[in-house]
Design a protein around this motif. Structure first.
Motif, mmCIF file in Angstrom:
data_model
loop_
_atom_site.group_PDB
_atom_site.id
_atom_site.type_symbol
_atom_site.label_atom_id
_atom_site.label_comp_id
_atom_site.label_asym_id
_atom_site.label_seq_id
_atom_site.Cartn_x
_atom_site.Cartn_y
_atom_site.Cartn_z
ATOM 1 N N GLU A 68 32.348 43.210 76.195
ATOM 2 C CA GLU A 68 32.584 42.378 75.008
ATOM 3 C C GLU A 68 32.066 42.977 73.699
ATOM 4 O OE1 GLU A 68 34.678 39.867 74.572
ATOM 5 O OE2 GLU A 68 35.231 40.226 76.655
ATOM 6 N N PRO A 69 30.881 43.575 73.656
ATOM 7 C CA PRO A 69 30.445 44.158 72.373
ATOM 8 C C PRO A 69 31.410 45.231 71.865
ATOM 9 C CG PRO A 69 28.569 43.925 73.833
ATOM 10 C CD PRO A 69 29.796 43.639 74.661
ATOM 11 N N ALA A 70 31.892 46.093 72.756
ATOM 12 C CA ALA A 70 32.845 47.122 72.339
ATOM 13 C C ALA A 70 34.159 46.497 71.893
ATOM 14 C CB ALA A 70 33.085 48.106 73.479
ATOM 15 N N LEU A 71 34.621 45.489 72.618
ATOM 16 C CA LEU A 71 35.878 44.833 72.245
ATOM 17 C C LEU A 71 35.776 44.186 70.873
ATOM 18 C CD1 LEU A 71 36.851 43.258 75.665
ATOM 19 C CD2 LEU A 71 37.841 45.274 74.561
ATOM 20 N N GLY B 228 41.026 46.306 63.818
ATOM 21 C CA GLY B 228 42.451 46.003 63.871
ATOM 22 C C GLY B 228 43.126 46.232 65.203
ATOM 23 N N PHE B 229 42.398 46.629 66.225
ATOM 24 C CA PHE B 229 43.004 46.800 67.547
ATOM 25 C C PHE B 229 43.408 45.436 68.096
ATOM 26 C CE2 PHE B 229 40.874 50.788 67.131
ATOM 27 C CZ PHE B 229 41.568 51.686 67.920
ATOM 28 N N VAL B 230 44.567 45.403 68.750
ATOM 29 C CA VAL B 230 45.060 44.169 69.355
ATOM 30 C C VAL B 230 45.383 44.432 70.830
ATOM 31 C CG1 VAL B 230 45.946 43.176 67.212
ATOM 32 C CG2 VAL B 230 47.434 44.623 68.613
ATOM 33 N N SER B 231 45.228 43.394 71.613
ATOM 34 C CA SER B 231 45.520 43.479 73.033
ATOM 35 C C SER B 231 46.997 43.779 73.238
ATOM 36 C CB SER B 231 45.150 42.143 73.689
ATOM 37 O OG SER B 231 45.386 42.199 75.068
ATOM 38 N N GLY B 232 47.298 44.612 74.230
ATOM 39 C CA GLY B 232 48.687 44.956 74.495
ATOM 40 C C GLY B 232 48.869 45.455 75.909
ATOM 41 N N GLY B 233 50.017 46.026 76.146
ATOM 42 C CA GLY B 233 50.370 46.470 77.482
ATOM 43 C C GLY B 233 49.766 47.806 77.858
ATOM 44 N N ALA B 234 49.899 48.112 79.144
ATOM 45 C CA ALA B 234 49.429 49.391 79.661
ATOM 46 C C ALA B 234 50.208 50.526 78.990
ATOM 47 C CB ALA B 234 49.619 49.434 81.170
ATOM 48 N N PHE B 235 49.597 51.682 78.944
ATOM 49 C CA PHE B 235 50.230 52.861 78.354
ATOM 50 C C PHE B 235 49.914 54.072 79.237
ATOM 51 C CE2 PHE B 235 45.998 52.554 76.676
ATOM 52 C CZ PHE B 235 45.530 53.857 76.626
ATOM 53 N N GLY B 236 50.641 55.152 78.978
ATOM 54 C CA GLY B 236 50.412 56.362 79.759
ATOM 55 C C GLY B 236 50.594 56.086 81.239
ATOM 56 N N GLU B 237 49.644 56.560 82.036
ATOM 57 C CA GLU B 237 49.713 56.391 83.482
ATOM 58 C C GLU B 237 48.869 55.225 83.982
ATOM 59 O OE1 GLU B 237 48.946 60.107 85.433
ATOM 60 O OE2 GLU B 237 50.474 61.139 84.255
ATOM 61 N N PRO C 20 43.319 43.190 87.202
ATOM 62 C CA PRO C 20 42.351 42.203 86.711
ATOM 63 C C PRO C 20 41.077 42.851 86.153
ATOM 64 C CG PRO C 20 43.107 41.622 88.920
ATOM 65 C CD PRO C 20 43.616 42.997 88.632
ATOM 66 N N PHE C 21 40.920 44.152 86.360
ATOM 67 C CA PHE C 21 39.684 44.817 85.975
ATOM 68 C C PHE C 21 39.804 45.695 84.738
ATOM 69 C CE2 PHE C 21 39.890 44.318 90.607
ATOM 70 C CZ PHE C 21 38.895 43.362 90.743
ATOM 71 N N ASN C 22 40.984 45.729 84.122
ATOM 72 C CA ASN C 22 41.116 46.515 82.896
ATOM 73 C C ASN C 22 41.994 45.791 81.881
ATOM 74 O OD1 ASN C 22 43.704 46.960 83.951
ATOM 75 N ND2 ASN C 22 43.554 49.174 83.872
ATOM 76 N N GLN C 23 41.944 46.306 80.670
ATOM 77 C CA GLN C 23 42.742 45.758 79.577
ATOM 78 C C GLN C 23 43.016 46.874 78.583
ATOM 79 O OE1 GLN C 23 40.478 42.675 77.507
ATOM 80 N NE2 GLN C 23 38.616 43.484 78.426
ATOM 81 N N PHE C 24 44.003 46.647 77.733
ATOM 82 C CA PHE C 24 44.507 47.681 76.842
ATOM 83 C C PHE C 24 44.564 47.163 75.412
ATOM 84 C CE2 PHE C 24 46.285 47.869 81.047
ATOM 85 C CZ PHE C 24 45.900 49.141 81.453
ATOM 86 N N PHE C 25 44.221 48.041 74.484
ATOM 87 C CA PHE C 25 44.246 47.693 73.067
ATOM 88 C C PHE C 25 44.931 48.807 72.297
ATOM 89 C CE2 PHE C 25 41.137 44.929 74.790
ATOM 90 C CZ PHE C 25 41.181 43.789 73.993
ATOM 91 N N HIS C 26 45.592 48.405 71.200
ATOM 92 C CA HIS C 26 46.356 49.353 70.408
ATOM 93 C C HIS C 26 46.123 49.084 68.924
ATOM 94 C CE1 HIS C 26 48.509 50.238 74.130
ATOM 95 N NE2 HIS C 26 48.603 48.932 74.301
ATOM 96 N N LEU C 27 46.146 50.158 68.162
ATOM 97 C CA LEU C 27 46.055 50.080 66.712
ATOM 98 C C LEU C 27 47.268 50.794 66.146
ATOM 99 C CD1 LEU C 27 44.478 49.396 64.105
ATOM 100 C CD2 LEU C 27 43.359 51.645 64.349
ATOM 101 N N ASP C 28 48.086 50.049 65.404
ATOM 102 C CA ASP C 28 49.238 50.622 64.716
ATOM 103 C C ASP C 28 48.712 51.282 63.451
ATOM 104 O OD1 ASP C 28 51.504 51.179 63.211
ATOM 105 O OD2 ASP C 28 52.516 49.309 63.717
ATOM 106 N N LEU C 29 48.701 52.591 63.401
ATOM 107 C CA LEU C 29 48.098 53.308 62.279
ATOM 108 C C LEU C 29 48.948 53.265 61.019
ATOM 109 C CD1 LEU C 29 46.645 56.342 64.225
ATOM 110 C CD2 LEU C 29 45.412 54.389 63.285
ATOM 111 N N ILE C 30 50.221 52.983 61.159
ATOM 112 C CA ILE C 30 51.078 52.876 59.970
ATOM 113 C C ILE C 30 50.804 51.558 59.255
ATOM 114 C CG2 ILE C 30 53.454 52.647 59.154
ATOM 115 C CD1 ILE C 30 54.236 54.541 61.462
ATOM 116 N N ASP C 31 50.713 50.458 60.009
ATOM 117 C CA ASP C 31 50.503 49.149 59.403
ATOM 118 C C ASP C 31 49.058 48.895 58.997
ATOM 119 O OD1 ASP C 31 53.160 48.598 59.702
ATOM 120 O OD2 ASP C 31 52.921 47.395 61.515
ATOM 121 N N SER C 32 48.106 49.689 59.518
ATOM 122 C CA SER C 32 46.691 49.391 59.256
ATOM 123 C C SER C 32 46.096 50.205 58.113
ATOM 124 C CB SER C 32 45.880 49.642 60.533
ATOM 125 O OG SER C 32 45.901 51.018 60.862
ATOM 126 N N ILE C 33 46.940 50.905 57.373
ATOM 127 C CA ILE C 33 46.433 51.725 56.253
ATOM 128 C C ILE C 33 45.985 50.858 55.111
ATOM 129 C CG2 ILE C 33 47.086 53.453 54.535
ATOM 130 C CD1 ILE C 33 48.901 54.685 56.647
#
Length: 155
Positions: free
Chosen positions: A118-121, A128-137, A142-155
């Motif tokens: 939780e502190p890292a999240l 500006g990171f938001v929860s989202g779907g899995a990426f890569g491989e 239930p033991f992991n989660q994914f976050f993404h930052l859109d660098l174009i919209d967050s400027i």
């Protein structure tokens, strides 16, 4: 405070990375820890950084290139003696700036689930990171989660 490329020969860096891996294994079940080990961080697609204050190692973090437009945050860890001093924020800001400098349009991360994360999240969300779907491989569990930052919209 100064951010430099991480020195894999420095015993302080080795100790902090060992602490990081131990913490990840203590907080997630077997088979659900995706933290990079020593050799995993020394790949050409990974830039590894260390934050120093004089001779004190405050924290580490890495940026993995996924492709020409996206990257992944790896191995973020603050030394226990320096928690709640803005170390994680400094490293994260450096990684985000480097991703922008490289022209990435998206920065992602995979992390565990549960109170230990939780502190890292909270930090990731403030940037500006938001929860989202899995990426890569990665595969969602239930033991992991994914976050993404859109660098174009967050400027």
């Amino acid at each position: 405070m100064v951010i430099k490329p991480g020195d894999f020969d420095d015993e302080r860096v080795k100790a902090l990375l060992t602490r990081h891996l131990e913490g990840m294994h203590a907080s997630s079940p077997p088979g659900h820890v995706f933290a990079l080990d020593w050799s995993g961080l020394q790949k050409p697609e990974i830039s590894f950084y260390a934050l120093w204050e004089g001779e004190a190692l405050l924290g580490v973090g890495a940026l993995k290139e996924l492709d020409s437009t996206s990257g992944e945050i790896k191995s973020m860890r603050t030394a226990d003696a320096h928690l709640r001093r803005g170390v994680g924020a400094r490293i994260l800001d450096h990684i985000i700036a480097e991703a922008r400098r490289r022209g990435y349009t998206r920065l992602s991360l995979e992390t565990g689930s549960g109170s230990a994360f939780e502190p890292a999240l909270a930090l990731y969300r403030t940037r500006g990171f938001v929860s989202g779907g899995a990426f890569g491989e990665y595969v969602k569990s239930p033991f992991n989660q994914f976050f993404h930052l859109d660098l174009i919209d967050s400027i």
